[in-house]
Design a protein around this motif. Structure first.
Motif, PDB file in Angstrom:
ATOM      1  N   LYS A   1     -30.153 -46.197  19.433  1.00 45.11           N
ATOM      2  CA  LYS A   1     -30.860 -46.017  20.701  1.00 45.11           C
ATOM      3  C   LYS A   1     -29.884 -46.024  21.877  1.00 45.11           C
ATOM      4  N   GLU A   2     -28.934 -46.963  21.834  1.00 46.41           N
ATOM      5  CA  GLU A   2     -27.965 -47.024  22.935  1.00 46.41           C
ATOM      6  C   GLU A   2     -26.548 -47.041  22.373  1.00 46.41           C
ATOM      7  N   VAL A   3     -25.646 -46.338  23.063  1.00 48.51           N
ATOM      8  CA  VAL A   3     -24.239 -46.330  22.651  1.00 48.51           C
ATOM      9  C   VAL A   3     -23.392 -46.032  23.885  1.00 48.51           C
ATOM     10  N   CYS A   4     -22.142 -46.503  23.877  1.00 44.39           N
ATOM     11  CA  CYS A   4     -21.247 -46.150  24.996  1.00 44.39           C
ATOM     12  C   CYS A   4     -19.831 -46.040  24.430  1.00 44.39           C
ATOM     13  N   GLU A   5     -19.309 -44.823  24.418  1.00 43.36           N
ATOM     14  CA  GLU A   5     -17.986 -44.588  23.807  1.00 43.36           C
ATOM     15  C   GLU A   5     -17.021 -43.988  24.834  1.00 43.36           C
ATOM     16  N   VAL A   6     -15.722 -44.261  24.617  1.00 42.53           N
ATOM     17  CA  VAL A   6     -14.678 -43.766  25.528  1.00 42.53           C
ATOM     18  C   VAL A   6     -13.778 -42.803  24.757  1.00 42.53           C
ATOM     19  N   PHE A   7     -13.358 -41.694  25.414  1.00 39.16           N
ATOM     20  CA  PHE A   7     -12.440 -40.759  24.754  1.00 39.16           C
ATOM     21  C   PHE A   7     -11.341 -40.301  25.714  1.00 39.16           C
ATOM     22  N   ASN A   8     -10.108 -40.294  25.234  1.00 46.34           N
ATOM     23  CA  ASN A   8      -8.992 -39.693  25.983  1.00 46.34           C
ATOM     24  C   ASN A   8      -9.013 -38.186  25.789  1.00 46.34           C
ATOM     25  N   LEU A   9      -8.989 -37.457  26.904  1.00 50.68           N
ATOM     26  CA  LEU A   9      -8.914 -35.993  26.797  1.00 50.68           C
ATOM     27  C   LEU A   9      -7.564 -35.531  27.356  1.00 50.68           C
ATOM     28  N   GLY A  10      -6.582 -35.575  26.473  1.00 51.14           N
ATOM     29  CA  GLY A  10      -5.245 -35.096  26.828  1.00 51.14           C
ATOM     30  C   GLY A  10      -4.717 -34.291  25.648  1.00 51.14           C
ATOM     31  N   SER A  11      -3.634 -33.539  25.884  1.00 48.97           N
ATOM     32  CA  SER A  11      -3.077 -32.705  24.804  1.00 48.97           C
ATOM     33  C   SER A  11      -2.322 -33.561  23.786  1.00 48.97           C
ATOM     34  N   GLY A  12      -1.892 -34.753  24.248  1.00 45.51           N
ATOM     35  CA  GLY A  12      -1.076 -35.616  23.389  1.00 45.51           C
ATOM     36  C   GLY A  12       0.411 -35.349  23.553  1.00 45.51           C
ATOM     37  N   THR A  13       0.732 -34.362  24.436  1.00 42.16           N
ATOM     38  CA  THR A  13       2.152 -34.044  24.687  1.00 42.16           C
ATOM     39  C   THR A  13       2.459 -34.266  26.167  1.00 42.16           C
ATOM     40  N   GLY A  14       3.589 -34.905  26.443  1.00 37.16           N
ATOM     41  CA  GLY A  14       3.995 -35.120  27.841  1.00 37.16           C
ATOM     42  C   GLY A  14       5.060 -34.109  28.240  1.00 37.16           C
ATOM     43  N   TYR A  15       4.893 -33.546  29.443  1.00 35.04           N
ATOM     44  CA  TYR A  15       5.919 -32.642  29.979  1.00 35.04           C
ATOM     45  C   TYR A  15       6.383 -33.167  31.331  1.00 35.04           C
ATOM     46  N   THR A  16       7.669 -32.964  31.649  1.00 40.15           N
ATOM     47  CA  THR A  16       8.165 -33.356  32.968  1.00 40.15           C
ATOM     48  C   THR A  16       7.804 -32.265  33.979  1.00 40.15           C
ATOM     49  N   VAL A  17       7.879 -32.628  35.239  1.00 43.21           N
ATOM     50  CA  VAL A  17       7.605 -31.667  36.327  1.00 43.21           C
ATOM     51  C   VAL A  17       8.537 -30.467  36.189  1.00 43.21           C
ATOM     52  N   LEU A  18       9.820 -30.725  35.943  1.00 47.16           N
ATOM     53  CA  LEU A  18      10.798 -29.621  35.857  1.00 47.16           C
ATOM     54  C   LEU A  18      10.532 -28.733  34.647  1.00 47.16           C
ATOM     55  N   GLU A  19      10.020 -29.318  33.559  1.00 49.90           N
ATOM     56  CA  GLU A  19       9.675 -28.504  32.378  1.00 49.90           C
ATOM     57  C   GLU A  19       8.473 -27.609  32.680  1.00 49.90           C
ATOM     58  N   VAL A  20       7.527 -28.105  33.457  1.00 50.54           N
ATOM     59  CA  VAL A  20       6.359 -27.282  33.841  1.00 50.54           C
ATOM     60  C   VAL A  20       6.812 -26.121  34.720  1.00 50.54           C
ATOM     61  N   ILE A  21       7.703 -26.411  35.654  1.00 51.04           N
ATOM     62  CA  ILE A  21       8.231 -25.349  36.525  1.00 51.04           C
ATOM     63  C   ILE A  21       8.949 -24.285  35.686  1.00 51.04           C
ATOM     64  N   ALA A  22       9.734 -24.734  34.717  1.00 51.82           N
ATOM     65  CA  ALA A  22      10.469 -23.780  33.859  1.00 51.82           C
ATOM     66  C   ALA A  22       9.493 -22.925  33.055  1.00 51.82           C
ATOM     67  N   ALA A  23       8.430 -23.547  32.551  1.00 48.13           N
ATOM     68  CA  ALA A  23       7.426 -22.787  31.793  1.00 48.13           C
ATOM     69  C   ALA A  23       6.755 -21.763  32.693  1.00 48.13           C
ATOM     70  N   PHE A  24       6.444 -22.160  33.911  1.00 53.78           N
ATOM     71  CA  PHE A  24       5.813 -21.217  34.851  1.00 53.78           C
ATOM     72  C   PHE A  24       6.733 -20.022  35.125  1.00 53.78           C
ATOM     73  N   GLU A  25       8.026 -20.314  35.379  1.00 53.77           N
ATOM     74  CA  GLU A  25       8.972 -19.226  35.699  1.00 53.77           C
ATOM     75  C   GLU A  25       9.085 -18.260  34.521  1.00 53.77           C
ATOM     76  N   LYS A  26       9.079 -18.822  33.315  1.00 52.79           N
ATOM     77  CA  LYS A  26       9.182 -17.965  32.114  1.00 52.79           C
ATOM     78  C   LYS A  26       7.954 -17.063  32.006  1.00 52.79           C
ATOM     79  N   VAL A  27       6.794 -17.631  32.180  1.00 53.34           N
ATOM     80  CA  VAL A  27       5.538 -16.888  31.982  1.00 53.34           C
ATOM     81  C   VAL A  27       5.294 -15.887  33.104  1.00 53.34           C
ATOM     82  N   SER A  28       5.609 -16.272  34.333  1.00 50.51           N
ATOM     83  CA  SER A  28       5.287 -15.403  35.484  1.00 50.51           C
ATOM     84  C   SER A  28       6.406 -14.406  35.799  1.00 50.51           C
ATOM     85  N   GLY A  29       7.604 -14.727  35.306  1.00 53.60           N
ATOM     86  CA  GLY A  29       8.734 -13.881  35.650  1.00 53.60           C
ATOM     87  C   GLY A  29       9.190 -14.079  37.088  1.00 53.60           C
ATOM     88  N   ARG A  30       8.660 -15.123  37.741  1.00 55.83           N
ATOM     89  CA  ARG A  30       9.034 -15.387  39.140  1.00 55.83           C
ATOM     90  C   ARG A  30       9.937 -16.623  39.213  1.00 55.83           C
TER      91      ARG A  30
END
Ligand code: WQD
Length: 349
Positions: free
Chosen positions: A257-286
């Protein structure tokens, strides 16, 4: 069809979740006063799904107006409660605005859910409840450290309100802790529309790349991480959206009748800010125009999720990788530019 109330339905995650719910056979109504979003997003949802979603443009802090939505829809099978302010910096400047808006709206929704016996409730929570975690990756049992902002406190308090009240309300509830939602719907009909100068990393990157911002500042590169910049768990907004549909379906098949559950919604992988920028530059060509600035107050050094529980219990499997997150974010920024050129900066459809 089971009818679901999505509060904050024209918001970034709310709008993507509406598309996923519609594509999974649910009927959806929305309650959103557009205080932090555009009504045009419903045009994008209709283009992506063929469905015109009914929105109640009310302030959920007004109990009577909120109650009237439930009176008009006494057959709700569930509620997904997104509506809240979520700008960390703003929350530090205006704490009372955040406590009032984020908590009064939650209390009103819960009171109505109890009165109208709505059986299923999904609460939009955040990895900010973990504060600066002592151990990473964080699991759902990791402790709440000191929140880094008033926004973070509203999410910690929001979770406590639900966990303390679900039994008396006769609710089956899921608390979903998002890590860093990024990207845009693959249809490119909806995406993030930051109001004013974006505080979050990915819209800051795409607005700099398209020329809306002169350059981007990396908030510190002297952290104890592999390249000195902060680590986060970036997760595609459509993967986050699908987790809401799975959480609802999971609640509906639980015969308690009643339940309350918690879930983490993440990819499970951590990226640094500079790695995200590098991925963006690769994908966008900018080449991105950025410089290293001072650390940002309240920033957590590193956090990413252990997402085993959502995978094992909800059957959730994030499908978008970092390159695809960057590609959909960039496509959306290009679409916004094209639409603003065609229709003028205010309305994007
Ligand atoms: C990520 C990293 C910044 C902008 C926020 C909310 C949180 C949750 C997820 C809702 C940090 C760096 C950013 C820029 C930068 N949302 N950055 N330059 O702070 O991890 O979390 O989104 O639940 O509540 O706080 O995300 O995108 O702001 O920052 O260097 O122009 O990018 O310092 O290290 P954050 P973010």
């Amino acid at each position: 069809m089971k009818k679901i109330l999505v509060t904050g339905g024209s918001g970034y995650i709310g709008s993507h979740t509406i598309i996923d719910l519609l594509q999974n056979g649910f009927e959806v109504i929305s309650a959103d006063n557009f205080s932090r979003s555009s009504p045009d997003i419903f045009i994008g949802i209709e283009k992506a799904t063929g469905v015109k979603v009914k929105n109640y443009a009310i302030d959920l802090c007004n109990f009577d107006d909120t109650h009237a939505v439930f009176q008009e829809n006494p057959d709700l099978a569930g509620i997904i409660h997104f509506a809240a302010f979520k700008a960390v910096g703003e929350s530090v400047e205006t704490p009372l605005l955040y406590f009032e808006n984020n908590l009064v709206s939650l209390l009103n929704i819960l009171k109505c859910a109890g009165e109208f016996k709505v059986p299923h409730f999904v609460f939009s929570s955040s990895c900010t409840v973990y504060g600066n975690p002592k151990e990473i990756p964080v699991t759902e049992n990791s402790p709440f450290e000191e929140a880094e902002s008033s926004y973070g406190y509203t999410k910690q308090m929001g979770e406590n309100i639900v966990t303390e009240s679900y039994r008396t309300l006769g609710l089956k509830a899921s608390l979903l802790r998002y890590f860093n939602p990024v990207g845009a719907h693959p249809s490119n009909e909806i995406g993030e529309i930051p109001i004013g100068k974006p505080a979050n990393l990915v819209p800051a990157i795409t607005q700099t790349a398209i020329g809306k911002l002169p350059e981007m500042k990396v908030h510190g590169n002297n952290y104890p991480t592999r390249d000195g910049s902060c680590i986060r768990d970036y997760i595609h907004v459509s993967d986050i959206a699908h987790a809401h549909t799975l959480a609802l379906k999971h609640l509906m098949q639980i015969n308690k009748k009643e339940v309350c559950e918690v879930f983490n919604l993440g990819s499970g992988t951590g990226y640094t800010v500079l790695e995200v920028i590098a991925a963006f530059e690769k994908v966008s060509g900018r080449k991105l125009k950025y410089s290293i600035g001072p650390r940002r107050r309240g920033d957590v050094v590193a956090i990413f999720a252990n997402n085993d529980k959502a995978k094992n219990i909800l059957g959730w499997n994030p499908v978008f990788n970092l390159d695809q997150m960057m590609a959909t974010a960039w496509n959306w920024e290009l679409k916004l530019q094209e639409l603003e050129i065609k229709n003028g900066p205010k309305n994007f459809n």
